[in-house]
Design an enzyme around this catalytic site. Sequence first.
Site, PDB file in Angstrom:
ATOM      1  N   GLU A 198       0.426   5.104   0.699  1.00  0.00           N
ATOM      2  CA  GLU A 198      -0.421   6.249   1.045  1.00  0.00           C
ATOM      3  C   GLU A 198      -0.175   7.515   0.778  1.00  0.00           C
ATOM      4  OE1 GLU A 198      -1.040   5.466   5.279  1.00  0.00           O
ATOM      5  OE2 GLU A 198      -1.935   3.512   4.933  1.00  0.00           O
ATOM      6  N   ASN A 199      -1.069   8.601   0.903  1.00  0.00           N
ATOM      7  CA  ASN A 199      -0.703  10.031   0.459  1.00  0.00           C
ATOM      8  C   ASN A 199      -1.433  10.834   1.587  1.00  0.00           C
ATOM      9  OD1 ASN A 199      -1.404  12.421  -1.407  1.00  0.00           O
ATOM     10  ND2 ASN A 199      -0.063  11.345  -2.583  1.00  0.00           N
ATOM     11  N   CYS A 201      -9.992  -5.618   0.572  1.00  0.00           N
ATOM     12  CA  CYS A 201     -11.147  -4.843   0.432  1.00  0.00           C
ATOM     13  C   CYS A 201     -11.982  -5.017  -0.669  1.00  0.00           C
ATOM     14  CB  CYS A 201     -10.865  -3.117   0.551  1.00  0.00           C
ATOM     15  SG  CYS A 201     -10.102  -2.616  -0.652  1.00  0.00           S
ATOM     16  N   SER A 260      -2.921  13.450   0.755  1.00  0.00           N
ATOM     17  CA  SER A 260      -4.297  13.473   0.212  1.00  0.00           C
ATOM     18  C   SER A 260      -4.981  11.949   0.334  1.00  0.00           C
ATOM     19  CB  SER A 260      -4.411  14.234  -1.114  1.00  0.00           C
ATOM     20  OG  SER A 260      -5.753  14.022  -1.561  1.00  0.00           O
ATOM     21  N   TYR A 261      -5.640  11.394   1.471  1.00  0.00           N
ATOM     22  CA  TYR A 261      -5.858  10.130   1.782  1.00  0.00           C
ATOM     23  C   TYR A 261      -6.405   9.418   0.440  1.00  0.00           C
ATOM     24  CZ  TYR A 261      -5.063  11.282   6.791  1.00  0.00           C
ATOM     25  OH  TYR A 261      -4.533  11.723   7.875  1.00  0.00           O
ATOM     26  N   ASN A 280       0.742  -1.108  -0.020  1.00  0.00           N
ATOM     27  CA  ASN A 280      -0.045   0.220  -0.021  1.00  0.00           C
ATOM     28  C   ASN A 280       0.722   1.276   0.029  1.00  0.00           C
ATOM     29  OD1 ASN A 280       0.629  -1.086   2.620  1.00  0.00           O
ATOM     30  ND2 ASN A 280      -0.921   0.293   3.296  1.00  0.00           N
ATOM     31  N   GLU A 306      -3.010  -4.690  -3.148  1.00  0.00           N
ATOM     32  CA  GLU A 306      -3.608  -5.413  -4.477  1.00  0.00           C
ATOM     33  C   GLU A 306      -3.764  -4.581  -5.412  1.00  0.00           C
ATOM     34  OE1 GLU A 306      -4.791  -4.899  -1.223  1.00  0.00           O
ATOM     35  OE2 GLU A 306      -5.526  -6.705  -0.231  1.00  0.00           O
TER      36      GLU A 306
HETATM   37  N1  THU Z   1      -5.268  -1.589   2.538  1.00  0.00           N
HETATM   38  C1  THU Z   1      -4.607  -2.414   1.486  1.00  0.00           C
HETATM   39  O1  THU Z   1      -3.584  -1.970   0.931  1.00  0.00           O
HETATM   40  N2  THU Z   1      -5.535  -3.264   1.077  1.00  0.00           N
HETATM   41  C2  THU Z   1      -6.708  -3.771   1.513  1.00  0.00           C
HETATM   42  O2  THU Z   1      -7.325  -4.409   0.863  1.00  0.00           O
HETATM   43  C3  THU Z   1      -7.579  -2.975   2.502  1.00  0.00           C
HETATM   44  C4  THU Z   1      -6.602  -1.620   2.912  1.00  0.00           C
HETATM   45  C5  THU Z   1      -4.630  -0.316   2.916  1.00  0.00           C
HETATM   46  C6  THU Z   1      -4.975   0.842   2.456  1.00  0.00           C
HETATM   47  C7  THU Z   1      -4.740   1.821   3.319  1.00  0.00           C
HETATM   48  O3  THU Z   1      -3.254   2.300   3.361  1.00  0.00           O
HETATM   49  C8  THU Z   1      -4.265   1.022   4.683  1.00  0.00           C
HETATM   50  O4  THU Z   1      -4.534  -0.375   4.328  1.00  0.00           O
HETATM   51  C9  THU Z   1      -5.479   0.945   5.750  1.00  0.00           C
HETATM   52  O5  THU Z   1      -6.877   1.012   5.142  1.00  0.00           O
END
Ligand code: THU
EC number: 3.5.4.5
Length: 161
Positions: A64-65, A112, A67-68, A62, A75
């Site tokens: 992140e930023n 998710c 700016s969420y 993952n 994935e």
């Molecule tokens: N996240 C994933 O990488 N995969 C998922 O299936 C669910 C959530 C990440 C997004 C965010 O960076 C962090 O987990 C918290 O939600």
Amino acid sequence: MKEVKLESKLFVYENLEELPSDVSDLMEKAMLARTRAYAPYSNFQVGAALLLDNGEVVTGNNQENASYPSGLCAERTAIYYAGAQYPDAKIVCMTISATAINAPTSKPIPPCGACRQAMVEYEIKQDEPIEIYFMGEMGAVAKSDSVLNLLPYVFDKSVLF
Ligand code: THU
């Protein structure tokens, strides 16, 4: 009116040792990718590894930023990279490992909904199921035989035409 039942089936392995060795090798790659995630806002790290039918392994985590919503899940990072680099390859298997940095989890963390939707696009495109194994930082590993199994009653291209 009739009732329509949707069913999903999961297999749960007690731990990494119970997995076939090629799958546990792929899970270890997802775990390594997880430790390299850029997740300063959620402190929740996710890693994914894909085995392609050409033998290549693609990993993602993952990103992140500040700016969420501009961030991206592990994935999708992995699956879009595979789609960009190896457009003709089929995805055979995907492993996922996820945990909160400060609260290591031993229960399987499923992908998710948005990632399931992104993943099912490629499963339908390649016309072959993608096996998915997912876990926390340690402990039990859940397996789904396909993405569709995790996303029954899917929205796909068939509704667009
Ligand atoms: N996240 C994933 O990488 N995969 C998922 O299936 C669910 C959530 C990440 C997004 C965010 O960076 C962090 O987990 C918290 O939600």
